[in-house]
Design an enzyme around this catalytic site. Structure first.
Site, PDB file in Angstrom:
ATOM      1  N   MET A   4      35.017  33.131  41.787  1.00 28.03           N
ATOM      2  CA  MET A   4      34.261  33.598  40.628  1.00 28.03           C
ATOM      3  C   MET A   4      32.773  33.809  40.924  1.00 28.03           C
ATOM      4  O   MET A   4      31.932  33.691  40.034  1.00 28.03           O
ATOM      5  CB  MET A   4      34.432  32.596  39.464  1.00 28.03           C
ATOM      6  CG  MET A   4      35.876  32.421  39.032  1.00 28.03           C
ATOM      7  SD  MET A   4      36.665  33.997  38.605  1.00 28.03           S
ATOM      8  CE  MET A   4      35.899  34.280  37.024  1.00 28.03           C
ATOM      9  N   HIS A  24      42.132  42.107  42.448  1.00 29.08           N
ATOM     10  CA  HIS A  24      41.588  42.293  41.101  1.00 29.08           C
ATOM     11  C   HIS A  24      42.739  42.678  40.156  1.00 29.08           C
ATOM     12  O   HIS A  24      43.556  43.533  40.503  1.00 29.08           O
ATOM     13  CB  HIS A  24      40.518  43.394  41.126  1.00 29.08           C
ATOM     14  CG  HIS A  24      39.886  43.607  39.792  1.00 29.08           C
ATOM     15  ND1 HIS A  24      39.024  42.698  39.230  1.00 29.08           N
ATOM     16  CD2 HIS A  24      40.024  44.611  38.883  1.00 29.08           C
ATOM     17  CE1 HIS A  24      38.643  43.139  38.042  1.00 29.08           C
ATOM     18  NE2 HIS A  24      39.230  44.292  37.801  1.00 29.08           N
TER      19      HIS A  24
HETATM   20  C1  GRF Z   1      43.856  36.707  39.510  1.00 30.76           C
HETATM   21  O1  GRF Z   1      44.226  37.377  38.343  1.00 30.76           O
HETATM   22  C2  GRF Z   1      43.074  37.611  40.424  1.00 30.76           C
HETATM   23  O2  GRF Z   1      43.463  38.945  40.332  1.00 30.76           O
HETATM   24  C3  GRF Z   1      41.659  37.443  39.901  1.00 30.76           C
HETATM   25  O3  GRF Z   1      41.562  36.091  39.565  1.00 30.76           O
HETATM   26  C4  GRF Z   1      42.852  35.583  39.239  1.00 30.76           C
HETATM   27  C5  GRF Z   1      43.078  34.398  40.108  1.00 30.76           C
HETATM   28  O4  GRF Z   1      44.295  33.751  39.787  1.00 30.76           O
HETATM   29  N1  GRF Z   1      40.683  37.869  40.876  1.00 30.76           N
HETATM   30  P1  GRF Z   1      44.876  32.671  40.767  1.00 30.76           P
HETATM   31  O5  GRF Z   1      43.814  31.578  40.904  1.00 30.76           O
HETATM   32  O6  GRF Z   1      45.170  33.321  42.073  1.00 30.76           O
HETATM   33  O7  GRF Z   1      46.105  32.157  40.087  1.00 30.76           O
END
Ligand code: GRF
Length: 208
Positions: free
Chosen positions: A95, A114
């Protein structure tokens, strides 16, 4: 000699994409292995996933500024990757915007997933943006990372039809299932040396 491509996965949250990559890497025939899981969040679910898979993990304090990483953190992550011979960095729900030494050291060797069909719906809540916009097709994108937010050259996309009954939750769940296919697929293509980027266009060579 280990001929598999060494990956670092960087995640801030739940870690389901990391888990999909870890599961793919468990297969002897998969051409990559995960050298380390890095996170900025000591509470990240991804840490428990790493433990379950026996993957080395490290929490790197990225500083108090939301969405951004400190120069020190960037250097630390780059060093942790460098020391382990990492050839590809996979952002999986990290993030923060990557900049500094990590960006410099892994330019062209860093990818992100994404939850939208880029270049539409960049940034946070791609699934909600798509639903509210009223698109008929949503999906996910694996792309190379550059200095922008979700702007780098596109490697893999998978499409999900949107139904009248969809909520953000139902659509997100169907997109996530495609993410878990798309990410290992993208890593495999790179690890097999089948990817060539020319500006924005990414060319994928067929198997011989
Ligand atoms: C996913 O939806 C990805 O596309 C986005 O953040 C989310 C992460 O989910 N960048 P996770 O932690 O892999 O379950």
């Amino acid at each position: 000699m280990d001929k598999k491509l060494a990956l670092a996965v960087i995640a801030s949250g739940r870690g389901s994409n990391f888990e999909a990559l870890a599961a793919a890497c468990r297969d002897d025939r998969f051409p990559a292995r995960i050298a380390i899981l890095l996170t900025d969040n000591p509470e990240a679910g991804a840490l428990a996933v790493a433990e379950a898979f026996g993957i080395e993990r490290a929490v790197v304090d990225c500083g108090p500024k939301k969405g951004s990483m400190s120069p020190d953190a960037s250097e630390r992550m780059a060093a942790l990757c460098g020391e382990r011979g990492v050839g590809l960095v996979c952002l999986a729900g990290f993030m923060r915007i990557v900049k500094g030494e990590l960006m410099r050291a892994f330019r062209g060797r860093m990818i992100n997933i994404h939850p939208a069909l880029l270049p539409s719906f960049k940034g946070l809540d791609g699934q909600r943006q798509a639903l509210e916009y009223g698109v008929r097709y949503a999906g996910c994108t694996v792309h190379f990372v550059d200095e922008g937010v979700d702007t780098g050259p596109i490697l893999v996309q998978r499409v999900v039809p949107v139904s009248q009954e969809d909520t953000v939750e139902s659509l997100s769940a169907r997109i996530l299932a495609e993410e878990h296919i798309a990410y290992p697929m993208a890593v495999r293509l790179i690890a097999e040396g089948r990817v060539r980027a020319d500006g924005r266009r990414v060319f994928i060579h067929d198997d011989d």
